[in-house]
Design a protein around this motif. Structure first.
Motif, short mmCIF file in Angstrom:
data_model
loop_
_atom_site.label_atom_id
_atom_site.label_comp_id
_atom_site.label_asym_id
_atom_site.label_seq_id
_atom_site.Cartn_x
_atom_site.Cartn_y
_atom_site.Cartn_z
N ARG A 415 0.87 -1.19 0.00
CA ARG A 415 0.00 0.00 0.00
C ARG A 415 0.89 1.23 0.00
NH1 ARG A 415 -5.47 1.22 3.45
NH2 ARG A 415 -5.69 3.41 2.87
N ASP A 416 0.60 2.15 -0.92
CA ASP A 416 1.36 3.38 -1.04
C ASP A 416 0.38 4.56 -0.93
OD1 ASP A 416 3.11 5.41 -1.54
OD2 ASP A 416 3.42 4.95 -3.66
N GLY A 417 0.14 5.02 0.28
CA GLY A 417 -0.81 6.11 0.48
C GLY A 417 -2.22 5.68 0.12
N GLU A 418 -2.77 6.31 -0.92
CA GLU A 418 -4.13 6.01 -1.37
C GLU A 418 -4.16 4.97 -2.48
OE1 GLU A 418 -6.64 7.29 0.18
OE2 GLU A 418 -5.35 8.54 1.45
N TRP A 419 -3.02 4.28 -2.69
CA TRP A 419 -2.92 3.32 -3.79
C TRP A 419 -2.63 1.93 -3.27
CZ3 TRP A 419 -4.16 5.14 -8.52
CH2 TRP A 419 -4.07 6.52 -8.74
N ALA A 420 -3.25 0.94 -3.94
CA ALA A 420 -2.89 -0.47 -3.76
C ALA A 420 -1.99 -0.85 -4.92
CB ALA A 420 -4.14 -1.34 -3.74
N CYS A 421 -0.83 -1.45 -4.60
CA CYS A 421 0.19 -1.66 -5.63
C CYS A 421 0.53 -3.14 -5.78
CB CYS A 421 1.47 -0.89 -5.28
SG CYS A 421 1.22 0.88 -5.04
N VAL A 422 0.83 -3.52 -7.04
CA VAL A 422 1.38 -4.83 -7.36
C VAL A 422 2.67 -4.60 -8.14
CG1 VAL A 422 1.03 -7.03 -8.52
CG2 VAL A 422 -0.92 -5.87 -7.47
N SER A 423 3.74 -5.22 -7.67
CA SER A 423 5.03 -5.06 -8.33
C SER A 423 5.46 -6.40 -8.91
CB SER A 423 6.08 -4.55 -7.34
OG SER A 423 7.36 -4.56 -7.91
N ASP A 449 4.66 -15.93 -28.19
CA ASP A 449 4.18 -16.88 -27.20
C ASP A 449 3.64 -16.20 -25.96
OD1 ASP A 449 6.55 -15.83 -26.42
OD2 ASP A 449 7.41 -17.71 -25.67
N GLY A 450 3.31 -14.92 -26.06
CA GLY A 450 2.75 -14.22 -24.92
C GLY A 450 1.31 -14.62 -24.69
N SER A 451 0.67 -13.92 -23.72
CA SER A 451 -0.71 -14.27 -23.36
C SER A 451 -1.71 -13.80 -24.38
CB SER A 451 -1.06 -13.64 -22.01
OG SER A 451 -1.15 -12.24 -22.14
N GLY A 452 -1.32 -12.84 -25.25
CA GLY A 452 -2.26 -12.33 -26.24
C GLY A 452 -3.05 -11.13 -25.76
N LEU A 453 -2.98 -10.83 -24.48
CA LEU A 453 -3.73 -9.69 -23.97
C LEU A 453 -3.09 -8.38 -24.39
CD1 LEU A 453 -6.15 -8.96 -22.25
CD2 LEU A 453 -4.67 -8.97 -20.27
N GLY A 454 -1.76 -8.30 -24.27
CA GLY A 454 -1.04 -7.13 -24.77
C GLY A 454 -1.00 -6.01 -23.75
N LEU A 455 0.10 -5.24 -23.81
CA LEU A 455 0.27 -4.14 -22.87
C LEU A 455 -0.73 -3.01 -23.10
CD1 LEU A 455 4.16 -3.93 -22.69
CD2 LEU A 455 2.57 -4.86 -21.00
N ILE A 456 -1.09 -2.76 -24.37
CA ILE A 456 -2.05 -1.69 -24.64
C ILE A 456 -3.40 -2.01 -24.00
CG2 ILE A 456 -3.33 -0.51 -26.47
CD1 ILE A 456 -0.91 -0.81 -28.25
N LEU A 457 -3.86 -3.24 -24.16
CA LEU A 457 -5.11 -3.64 -23.55
C LEU A 457 -5.02 -3.60 -22.03
CD1 LEU A 457 -7.92 -4.54 -24.34
CD2 LEU A 457 -7.15 -6.90 -24.33
N SER A 458 -3.88 -4.00 -21.50
CA SER A 458 -3.68 -3.95 -20.05
C SER A 458 -3.77 -2.51 -19.55
CB SER A 458 -2.30 -4.53 -19.68
OG SER A 458 -2.22 -5.88 -20.01
N GLU A 459 -3.17 -1.59 -20.29
CA GLU A 459 -3.23 -0.19 -19.90
C GLU A 459 -4.66 0.33 -19.89
OE1 GLU A 459 -1.80 2.79 -22.67
OE2 GLU A 459 -0.65 3.70 -21.04
N GLY A 466 -9.22 3.39 -12.87
CA GLY A 466 -8.70 4.57 -12.17
C GLY A 466 -7.25 4.47 -11.77
N GLY A 467 -6.51 3.50 -12.32
CA GLY A 467 -5.12 3.31 -11.93
C GLY A 467 -4.15 3.56 -13.06
N ASP A 468 -2.92 3.07 -12.90
CA ASP A 468 -1.92 3.22 -13.94
C ASP A 468 -0.88 2.11 -13.83
OD1 ASP A 468 -0.03 3.91 -11.92
OD2 ASP A 468 -0.64 6.01 -12.03
N ILE A 469 -0.07 1.97 -14.87
CA ILE A 469 1.02 1.00 -14.90
C ILE A 469 2.30 1.77 -15.20
CG2 ILE A 469 1.99 -1.04 -16.02
CD1 ILE A 469 -0.80 -1.91 -16.75
N ARG A 470 3.34 1.50 -14.40
CA ARG A 470 4.62 2.19 -14.59
C ARG A 470 5.73 1.16 -14.76
NH1 ARG A 470 4.50 7.07 -10.08
NH2 ARG A 470 2.58 8.08 -10.83
N PHE A 471 6.66 1.47 -15.68
CA PHE A 471 7.83 0.64 -15.90
C PHE A 471 9.03 1.35 -15.29
CE2 PHE A 471 4.96 -1.43 -18.58
CZ PHE A 471 5.49 -2.65 -18.98
N LEU A 472 9.68 0.69 -14.33
CA LEU A 472 10.79 1.28 -13.60
C LEU A 472 12.02 0.39 -13.71
CD1 LEU A 472 8.73 2.07 -10.38
CD2 LEU A 472 9.17 3.65 -12.25
#
Length: 492
Positions: A415-423, A449-459, A466-472
């Protein structure tokens, strides 16, 4: 019995109409009744020596010469009527409706002026005229269409703009029932509308769909309310053209539905792929054990201990296959899930079942670090789960590369303040040239051979929640993908 001269004098003295008697030739005041004296604030003795300019307004249109001409007109023509503004002893002007009449008295001709104070009447009339003109200007120039309806919801009056929205004119629309022009939501005779208007408090939001002659559709939205003025109740509807907004909302709903379909379609495909792939090993193993037992039976070399061992191992492999099928069935059963309260920790745990299957077959260890507290979020568990699976599968594809030395996938929640996070972190090549805000811009290529869902669809899925995805950058090497979702208000 006939009234005497005294009777007529008594009537003149008791009437509320002011009366002034002027000598016909000189226009001097000879007499005034009590009502006139009260209006002027002078006594009769004070009034008699006064001239027209002493007791008239100082405005140019009421100067003495015009007053004398008005009285002389009555002498010539018998009577003359006009509005005249007098002035009181205190210097206050008051407007009157006055009639001058030429009368022959016993002692000679006189001019009798009868007048009444109409200042208040004129003010009220001017106010009503101003309100009427203002309403007309509003109805003519406002960007909102204005309709006035009767008790049966037929149009009594309609502004030019409103008429244009219906591709018609005010004359043609007067008397037409509003719902004959297009369906209203809610209906004007519905209990909701009737009850709200009857309560006398507030207004009702009305949406109307208009189908024009060329087949195009116009959407109108506005407020319907009963307006009370001077004891009269008018039903007024003010609305605007919201076609662009409605069409945008419809397009957005279509895109949302399409995203739901694509997500669920891909989820079903992923599950089918996992089912086909993961069932292959336990089914093949159980088949091998049974084939071995069959061969030993044919050769007469099978003893009781070998039979028991072979059947036990085949049963164990079939049980594993049944467990895989049951897990997939539970997952697919939730494909049609809707927005609900979730614990992000539980969503991650359910998703990691499939991640561990793929990681195990490739020799990758999965380290999980869960937050000690619940992470309450609002969303669709299957869609969030699909994003987590997709991110983990992408990381696994990176970890299996020969130049990745550390074969470990690390998944953690926090948990990061008002956010629930998955890393999701790996020790792969990293992303030296990929900024964290370029998720769906083509920096990361799709894999066969990926899942087919794709990063664009995930975004899109995460943004819709109401969330976001970040690459660090991961330390000391590799990539950390961080998914954030807002903590629900109740938890806050």
């Amino acid at each position: 019995m006939f009234p005497t001269r005294r009777d007529f004098q008594a009537m003149a003295e008791h009437t509320r109409t002011g009366i002034l008697i002027h000598e016909a030739a000189s226009k001097n005041i000879l007499w005034a009744n009590p009502a006139a004296c009260r209006m002027f604030g002078f006594t009769l003795e004070e009034l008699r020596p006064l001239k027209a300019h002493h007791m008239s307004s100082q405005e140019r249109q009421y100067r003495r010469a015009l007053g004398v001409a008005w009285l002389q007109s009555a002498v010539v023509h018998g009577s003359s009527r006009r509005q005249w503004k007098y002035r009181t002893k205190a210097g206050v002007d008051f407007l009157t409706d006055a009639t001058a009449s030429h009368i022959q008295f016993q002692d000679g001709p006189v001019v009798m002026v009868e007048f009444r104070n109409i200042s208040e009447e004129v003010e009220i009339q001017q106010e009503l005229s101003w309100v009427s003109q203002s309403l007309q200007r509003i109805m003519t120039h406002t960007s909102a269409g204005i309709l006035v309806l009767d008790d049966d919801n037929c149009i009594e009056d309609i502004s030019p703009l409103a008429a244009r929205l219906f591709d018609s004119t005010p004359d043609r629309l007067t008397g037409v029932h509003l719902e004959d022009l297009g369906r209203c939501d809610p209906a004007l005779n519905s209990e909701q509308v009737v009850a709200k208007l009857a309560s006398g408090h507030g207004s009702v939001k009305i949406t109307q769909k208009i189908t024009k002659a060329d087949g195009s559709i116009t959407w109108l939205a506005g407020e319907l309310e009963d307006v009370v003025h001077d004891g009269i109740v008018s039903r007024v509807l003010a609305f605007r053209d919201v076609t662009e907004r409605v069409e945008l909302e419809l397009r957005h709903e279509y895109q949302e539905a399409n995203l739901q379909y694509l997500s669920r379609y891909n989820a079903m495909g992923d599950m089918a792929m996992i089912l086909a792939h993961e069932l292959g090993q336990p089914l093949a193993a159980s088949s091998n054990y049974l084939s071995g037992l069959k061969a030993r039976v044919a050769g007469g070399t099978l003893d009781r201990e070998q039979l028991s061992y072979g059947l036990d191992m085949a049963e164990r492999q079939l049980s594993r296959a049944a467990e895989i099928v049951a897990s997939v069935k539970r997952y697919v059963r939730r494909i049609e899930s809707t927005m609900s309260a979730l614990d992000l920790n539980e969503v991650v745990d359910e998703s990691l079942y499939f991640v561990r299957l793929r990681a195990a077959e490739r020799g990758i260890r999965v380290d999980v670090h869960s937050a000690p507290e619940p992470l309450p979020v609002q969303g669709e568990s299957v869609l969030i789960g699909q994003v987590i699976i997709n991110l983990c599968f992408n990381a696994i594809d990176e970890i299996v590369l020969p130049n990745t030395e550390v074969k470990v996938l690390t998944v953690s929640t926090s948990r990061d303040g008002e956010w629930a996070c998955v890393s999701v972190a790996d020790r792969g090549r990293g992303m030296e040239s990929a900024p964290e805000n370029r998720l769906a811009s083509g920096v990361f290529s799709a894999k066969q051979d990926g899942s087919g869902l794709g990063l664009i669809l995930s975004e899109h899925i995460v943004e819709r929640h109401g969330g976001d995805i970040r690459f660090l950058a991961n330390e000391p090497r590799g990539t950390e993908v961080r998914l954030r979702l807002p903590i629900t208000r109740a938890s806050r």
